[in-house]
Design a protein around this motif. Structure first.
Motif, mmCIF file in Angstrom:
data_model
loop_
_atom_site.group_PDB
_atom_site.id
_atom_site.type_symbol
_atom_site.label_atom_id
_atom_site.label_comp_id
_atom_site.label_asym_id
_atom_site.label_seq_id
_atom_site.Cartn_x
_atom_site.Cartn_y
_atom_site.Cartn_z
ATOM 1 N N GLY A 125 -56.072 66.495 10.475
ATOM 2 C CA GLY A 125 -55.982 65.335 9.613
ATOM 3 C C GLY A 125 -54.601 65.015 9.083
ATOM 4 N N THR A 126 -54.540 63.883 8.404
ATOM 5 C CA THR A 126 -53.331 63.365 7.786
ATOM 6 C C THR A 126 -53.681 62.868 6.388
ATOM 7 N N VAL A 135 -48.455 61.480 6.259
ATOM 8 C CA VAL A 135 -47.999 62.855 6.516
ATOM 9 C C VAL A 135 -49.099 63.607 7.247
ATOM 10 N N ARG A 136 -48.682 64.514 8.152
ATOM 11 C CA ARG A 136 -49.621 65.334 8.903
ATOM 12 C C ARG A 136 -49.962 66.609 8.136
ATOM 13 N N SER A 137 -51.127 67.136 8.407
ATOM 14 C CA SER A 137 -51.377 68.543 8.126
ATOM 15 C C SER A 137 -50.612 69.366 9.148
ATOM 16 N N GLY A 138 -50.098 70.550 8.747
ATOM 17 C CA GLY A 138 -49.334 71.273 9.743
ATOM 18 C C GLY A 138 -48.950 72.685 9.392
ATOM 19 N N LEU A 139 -48.613 73.415 10.452
ATOM 20 C CA LEU A 139 -47.878 74.677 10.415
ATOM 21 C C LEU A 139 -46.510 74.365 10.985
ATOM 22 N N ILE A 140 -45.433 74.556 10.199
ATOM 23 C CA ILE A 140 -44.135 74.004 10.578
ATOM 24 C C ILE A 140 -43.010 74.969 10.226
ATOM 25 N N THR A 141 -42.051 75.128 11.156
ATOM 26 C CA THR A 141 -40.741 75.685 10.816
ATOM 27 C C THR A 141 -39.721 74.580 11.062
ATOM 28 N N LEU A 142 -38.749 74.457 10.135
ATOM 29 C CA LEU A 142 -37.871 73.288 10.140
ATOM 30 C C LEU A 142 -36.474 73.662 9.688
ATOM 31 N N THR A 143 -35.453 73.085 10.331
ATOM 32 C CA THR A 143 -34.097 73.096 9.801
ATOM 33 C C THR A 143 -33.554 71.681 9.791
ATOM 34 N N SER A 144 -32.945 71.314 8.666
ATOM 35 C CA SER A 144 -32.232 70.037 8.599
ATOM 36 C C SER A 144 -30.776 70.271 8.203
ATOM 37 N N GLY A 145 -30.315 71.522 8.313
ATOM 38 C CA GLY A 145 -28.917 71.876 8.079
ATOM 39 C C GLY A 145 -28.342 72.537 9.315
ATOM 40 N N SER A 146 -27.350 73.418 9.103
ATOM 41 C CA SER A 146 -26.750 74.122 10.237
ATOM 42 C C SER A 146 -27.396 75.484 10.472
ATOM 43 N N GLY A 147 -28.277 75.906 9.571
ATOM 44 C CA GLY A 147 -28.980 77.168 9.762
ATOM 45 C C GLY A 147 -30.070 77.050 10.822
ATOM 46 N N GLN A 163 -56.500 68.917 15.509
ATOM 47 C CA GLN A 163 -57.257 67.686 15.707
ATOM 48 C C GLN A 163 -56.909 66.661 14.638
ATOM 49 N N ASN A 164 -57.326 65.413 14.901
ATOM 50 C CA ASN A 164 -57.147 64.314 13.948
ATOM 51 C C ASN A 164 -55.704 64.176 13.471
ATOM 52 N N GLY A 165 -54.749 64.402 14.408
ATOM 53 C CA GLY A 165 -53.342 64.189 14.087
ATOM 54 C C GLY A 165 -52.624 65.361 13.474
ATOM 55 N N GLY A 166 -53.264 66.514 13.351
ATOM 56 C CA GLY A 166 -52.592 67.708 12.852
ATOM 57 C C GLY A 166 -51.504 68.180 13.805
ATOM 58 N N ALA A 167 -50.639 69.099 13.332
ATOM 59 C CA ALA A 167 -49.497 69.524 14.148
ATOM 60 C C ALA A 167 -49.114 70.965 13.880
ATOM 61 N N GLY A 192 -57.297 64.437 20.340
ATOM 62 C CA GLY A 192 -57.251 63.129 19.743
ATOM 63 C C GLY A 192 -56.085 62.770 18.854
ATOM 64 N N LEU A 193 -56.305 61.665 18.093
ATOM 65 C CA LEU A 193 -55.324 61.080 17.192
ATOM 66 C C LEU A 193 -55.784 61.223 15.753
ATOM 67 N N SER A 194 -54.854 60.906 14.838
ATOM 68 C CA SER A 194 -55.218 60.776 13.432
ATOM 69 C C SER A 194 -56.143 59.572 13.246
#
Length: 290
Positions: A125-126, A135-147, A163-167, A192-194
């Motif tokens: 879901g979202t 916004v999605r439901s999710g399990l996420i690792t993210l960098t928006s810097g240089s690390g 399902q339903n747009g999760g990520a 499927g989609l959200s």
């Protein structure tokens, strides 16, 4: 301000660790949050949870805050690393815009996200924030810097269902390399989609930072059954100078890819396994073996 359980550091000292053990049900909802963070030079604390069921649901009532379990490093100019998150459970449910994440916004390395769910992981879901942003439901690792972003690992799990747009994603929006995703589960099922048809259910890595040469992480799936249907997708993507990640799949019994879906903008999207580039970086390779 949402209700929270947290450890943090704003100077050179390391943040404390946060441990929840021998719990039946851990439920975080309505914008609540469990987190460790560093906004100084000290390392962020680790989060360790052992519970029969872990359930994260939705947003705050005013739509300002997503329910979350997170480790992050945020200080400008800092090289402090974020802490790791380790979850050991029977059932893990992430729904309606809730998020489990490790993130770095500076030179520090993002924490690793490690999950063992004996029975199942359901990411579904979202939700829509107060400003209209979905916004999605999710399990996420993210960098928006240089690390470098942390890695995401799912061990010894029965069913992983998105399902339903999760990520489930490892992403880089800056100069840091994206993390790798490794999933070991009996069955992996993407469907499927959200509900608003904006998002496909998704598992993969991506690098999107403008003028970045950061490489996306690799995705490795080890399973008995892999099902991708109704417009869902597994992919590695690069939209800049960085190299896209490789997509490696070992499915002992079968891979089933079926169907399409129509997004809210009218485009038809296929179910599939993809590596793509829309920048100058090379796309990754797809390998299906054994």
């Amino acid at each position: 301000v949402g209700s929270s359980l947290l450890t943090s550091t704003q100077n050179s000292g390391a943040a404390g660790n946060l441990r929840i053990v021998n719990t039946g049900l851990l439920k975080v909802q309505n914008g609540g949050r469990i987190s460790t963070s560093t906004s100084g030079q000290g390392r962020g604390g680790n989060i360790d949870v052992i519970a029969d069921t872990i359930d994260l649901v939705g947003l705050s009532a005013n739509g300002l805050l997503a329910t979350g379990l997170a480790s992050e490093t945020t200080a400008i100019g800092s090289s402090a690393d974020a802490g790791n998150i380790t979850l050991t459970t029977r059932l893990l449910n992430i729904q309606d815009g809730a998020l489990i994440s490790t993130q770095t916004f500076n030179q520090g390395r993002g924490g690793d996200l490690n999950v063992t769910a004996r029975e199942s992981i359901n990411v579904a879901g979202t939700a829509t924030l107060f400003n209209g942003q979905p916004v999605r439901s999710g399990l996420i690792t993210l960098t928006s810097g240089s690390g470098t972003a942390g890695n995401l690992k799912i061990f010894d799990t029965g069913l992983v269902k998105i399902q339903n747009g999760g990520a489930i994603t490892a992403s880089t929006f800056g100069q840091g390399s994206g993390g790798n995703i490794n999933v070991n589960a009996d069955t992996i099922d993407l469907v499927g989609l959200s509900e608003n048809s904006i998002f496909s259910s998704f598992l993969g890595s991506e690098t999107t930072g403008i003028n970045s040469s950061a490489n996306a992480g690799n995705v490795t799936l080890t399973t008995r059954l892999l099902n991708i249907s109704d417009g869902a997708l597994i992919s590695t993507q690069t939209s800049n100078q960085g190299k896209g990640g490789d997509l490696n799949i070992n499915a002992r019994e079968s891979i089933n890819i079926a169907g399409t879906a129509t997004l809210s903008n009218g485009l038809v999207t296929r179910s599939g396994l993809f590596t793509t580039t829309s920048g100058s970086g090379a796309a990754g390779n797809i390998k299906i073996f054994d």
